[in-house]
Design a protein around this motif. Structure first.
Motif, PDB file in Angstrom:
ATOM      1  N   VAL A 114      27.241  46.732  19.754  1.00 22.99           N
ATOM      2  CA  VAL A 114      28.166  47.491  18.918  1.00 22.99           C
ATOM      3  C   VAL A 114      28.136  47.048  17.457  1.00 22.99           C
ATOM      4  CG1 VAL A 114      29.712  48.007  20.831  1.00 22.99           C
ATOM      5  CG2 VAL A 114      30.121  45.972  19.461  1.00 22.99           C
ATOM      6  N   LEU A 115      27.424  45.957  17.173  1.00 21.35           N
ATOM      7  CA  LEU A 115      27.390  45.446  15.810  1.00 21.35           C
ATOM      8  C   LEU A 115      26.084  45.799  15.115  1.00 21.35           C
ATOM      9  CD1 LEU A 115      28.906  41.872  16.296  1.00 21.35           C
ATOM     10  CD2 LEU A 115      30.022  43.847  15.256  1.00 21.35           C
ATOM     11  N   LEU A 116      26.182  46.010  13.830  1.00 20.46           N
ATOM     12  CA  LEU A 116      25.010  46.312  13.012  1.00 20.46           C
ATOM     13  C   LEU A 116      24.287  45.020  12.646  1.00 20.46           C
ATOM     14  CD1 LEU A 116      23.799  48.876  11.567  1.00 20.46           C
ATOM     15  CD2 LEU A 116      25.023  48.097   9.517  1.00 20.46           C
ATOM     16  N   ASP A 117      22.971  45.047  12.713  1.00 19.84           N
ATOM     17  CA  ASP A 117      22.167  43.902  12.267  1.00 19.84           C
ATOM     18  C   ASP A 117      22.278  43.818  10.743  1.00 19.84           C
ATOM     19  OD1 ASP A 117      20.277  41.986  11.694  1.00 19.84           O
ATOM     20  OD2 ASP A 117      18.556  43.265  12.172  1.00 19.84           O
ATOM     21  N   LEU A 118      22.799  42.699  10.249  1.00 16.68           N
ATOM     22  CA  LEU A 118      23.041  42.545   8.815  1.00 16.68           C
ATOM     23  C   LEU A 118      21.866  41.947   8.059  1.00 16.68           C
ATOM     24  CD1 LEU A 118      26.711  41.168   8.980  1.00 16.68           C
ATOM     25  CD2 LEU A 118      25.967  43.527   8.680  1.00 16.68           C
ATOM     26  N   ASP A 119      20.806  41.581   8.776  1.00 18.03           N
ATOM     27  CA  ASP A 119      19.672  40.916   8.125  1.00 18.03           C
ATOM     28  C   ASP A 119      19.094  41.677   6.938  1.00 18.03           C
ATOM     29  OD1 ASP A 119      19.068  38.312   9.344  1.00 18.03           O
ATOM     30  OD2 ASP A 119      18.912  39.455  11.194  1.00 18.03           O
ATOM     31  N   PRO A 120      18.818  42.998   7.053  1.00 16.08           N
ATOM     32  CA  PRO A 120      18.212  43.704   5.910  1.00 16.08           C
ATOM     33  C   PRO A 120      19.066  43.639   4.649  1.00 16.08           C
ATOM     34  CG  PRO A 120      18.031  45.014   7.912  1.00 16.08           C
ATOM     35  CD  PRO A 120      18.941  43.874   8.230  1.00 16.08           C
ATOM     36  N   MET A 121      20.376  43.742   4.802  1.00 13.78           N
ATOM     37  CA  MET A 121      21.261  43.710   3.630  1.00 13.78           C
ATOM     38  C   MET A 121      21.477  42.280   3.146  1.00 13.78           C
ATOM     39  SD  MET A 121      23.965  46.727   4.703  1.00 13.78           S
ATOM     40  CE  MET A 121      24.015  46.312   6.431  1.00 13.78           C
ATOM     41  N   PHE A 122      21.598  41.370   4.097  1.00 16.47           N
ATOM     42  CA  PHE A 122      21.790  39.964   3.734  1.00 16.47           C
ATOM     43  C   PHE A 122      20.583  39.435   2.972  1.00 16.47           C
ATOM     44  CE2 PHE A 122      21.603  35.372   4.852  1.00 16.47           C
ATOM     45  CZ  PHE A 122      22.806  34.965   4.301  1.00 16.47           C
ATOM     46  N   ASP A 123      19.377  39.820   3.364  1.00 16.69           N
ATOM     47  CA  ASP A 123      18.153  39.339   2.713  1.00 16.69           C
ATOM     48  C   ASP A 123      18.079  39.752   1.249  1.00 16.69           C
ATOM     49  OD1 ASP A 123      17.282  38.053   4.967  1.00 16.69           O
ATOM     50  OD2 ASP A 123      15.960  39.672   5.627  1.00 16.69           O
ATOM     51  N   LYS A 124      18.713  40.876   0.910  1.00 17.39           N
ATOM     52  CA  LYS A 124      18.672  41.371  -0.469  1.00 17.39           C
ATOM     53  C   LYS A 124      19.856  40.884  -1.306  1.00 17.39           C
ATOM     54  CE  LYS A 124      16.359  45.657   0.921  1.00 17.39           C
ATOM     55  NZ  LYS A 124      16.493  47.129   1.029  1.00 17.39           N
TER      56      LYS A 124
END
Length: 443
Positions: A114-124
């Motif tokens: 149910v949670l979104l993977d935050l890696d793409p946004m966190f990396d930027k």
């Protein structure tokens, strides 16, 4: 009656007027700014209350001023029922965009996808290197896919709050080890003054706090041994829990059996008890209710060989649900809450430890006694962390459904310490076996 020529002329005039007006409309539309509607980001606070909600109101107002195209809809959930309300929302597919995520929920929510993977946004994110890398890694280690589902903005540390004025008056040394702790609980009890040496959390949340004391006593850092046997019912823990729960009604109030966080802290704040186990986060409660000389923090007592044990993964942060229609705006909001400025304001207000490294360097953090204690503990070479199995999807329910009632059963004499700890350990072991079988099946 109009002639044919007149009708043709009138029709031409009308058409010309329509074309002219249409042109004017197009021109006007082109010259006026098109701001569009505000994006509404729904935020559920999982621990709402008068000691925290006002600070969110300040942060949200500031965020909206910086992002005029985003409106944050704040919904406060009482801590006691927050998980249940979110579980209900998951079942109904009616989730908010963002919520506060307790660390112990991460594995459960990730397993339920149910949670979104935050890696793409966190990396930027420009501040990603400033969030404690060890805490970020700890969050990744809680889930099978090692993805990032929560950004922590605050961390906690289990401590004892005590009455230095009473201890000084009684000539009792503030406890540094477990022998001194039990001795102080006895000596600081004065029933004629309606004072007790300690208070035990026997109600809601009891099973969250008890293991922190157990592992601080035993010195173990692994929850399961190399054979998968749970440490909960280890002889050292049985020994400790017998001593600890034996304090009940003799050196602690009778009401402890049903006391949750609020009742326990109130007992300390109102002068009914000399010591209370909680964390740095209850600083705001002490600050409101007591004079500075009436309360001070102590690290949990050291083991017999001088180790200091703290629970790993003791953080809280924010996650985005994958049903959100506005993930970019939701990320703007949670990255704002986790920024240096926001973390400093939040943690200074509620008295917890920032996860943002630059916030830890600010003067306010060095001026508060409990922050100084935190820095001292975190820099001590004798500090060790034990890792509870928060990766187990059933972890929190085992605490709530087996731990809490089991502690109460021992306190009222319905179960022995051995019976309770054996049952609790078996429940954890069964959950781990299911988890390990699932892991093996995924390989």
């Amino acid at each position: 009656m109009l002639t044919k020529g007149t009708r043709i002329l009138l029709t031409a005039c009308i058409l010309s007027s329509i074309v002219f007006l249409s042109g004017c409309g197009q021109k006007a539309a082109a010259t006026q700014p098109n701001t569009g509607e505000k994006v509404n980001v729904v935020f559920w606070d999982e621990n709402a209350g008068p000691d925290r909600t006002p600070y969110y109101e300040v942060l949200i107002k500031k965020f909206e001023a910086q992002n005029p195209n985003i409106h944050v809809e704040y919904v406060g959930l009482p801590k006691k029922s927050a998980k249940q309300k979110i579980d209900t929302a998951i079942a109904a597919n009616d989730l908010p965009d963002v919520s506060g995520i307790q660390t112990s929920w991460i594995a459960d929510f990730a397993a339920r996808k149910v949670l979104l993977d935050l890696d793409p946004m966190f990396d930027k994110w420009s501040e990603k290197e400033k969030i404690s890398p060890s805490i970020i890694q700890s969050n990744r280690d809680m889930v099978l896919d090692k993805k990032l589902y929560q950004i922590p903005n605050t961390m906690n540390m289990e401590i004892l709050w005590y009455r230095p004025d009473w201890f000084k008056e009684a000539g009792v040394k503030a406890p540094e080890n477990w022998d001194e702790f039990f001795d102080a609980a006895e000596k600081m009890t004065d029933k004629e003054k309606n004072r007790y040496g300690f208070t035990i959390r026997g109600g809601d949340g009891a099973a969250i706090q008890l293991p922190r004391m157990m592992f601080a006593y035993s010195g173990y850092t692994d929850f399961f041994d190399e054979n998968g046997k749970c440490r909960i019912n280890d002889p050292k823990h049985i020994e400790f829990v017998k001593k600890y729960l034996a304090l009940y009604k003799t050196f602690t109030p009778k009401s402890d059996v049903t006391n949750g966080y609020k009742e326990m802290v109130t007992a300390f704040d109102t002068g009914a008890v000399a010591m209370v186990q909680h964390n740095i986060g209850s600083y705001s409660e002490q600050k409101k209710s007591m004079k500075p000389e009436q309360y001070a923090p102590l690290i949990l007592p050291k083991t017999a060989d001088g180790k200091m044990i703290q629970e790993g993964g003791n953080t809280i942060g924010y996650g985005i649900y994958n049903t959100s229609k506005h993930p970019e705006e939701a990320w703007k909001f949670i990255s704002f809450l986790c920024s240096q400025e926001s973390q400093s304001y939040w943690n200074q207000s509620i008295g917890q430890i920032p996860t943002h490294l630059d916030s830890l360097k600010e003067p306010w953090a060095k001026e508060l006694p409990h922050m100084q204690l935190a820095f001292k503990v975190l820099s001590d070479p004798n500090l060790r962390f034990y890792q509870p199995p928060m990766y187990l999807p059933e972890y929190r329910s085992i605490l709530d459904q087996t731990g809490d009632p089991g502690i109460q059963a021992v306190m009222i004499g319905k179960k022995t310490v051995e019976e309770f700890l054996n049952e609790w350990a078996a429940t954890f072991e069964k959950s781990k076996q299911k988890y390990d079988a699932y892991i093996a099946g995924k390989k």
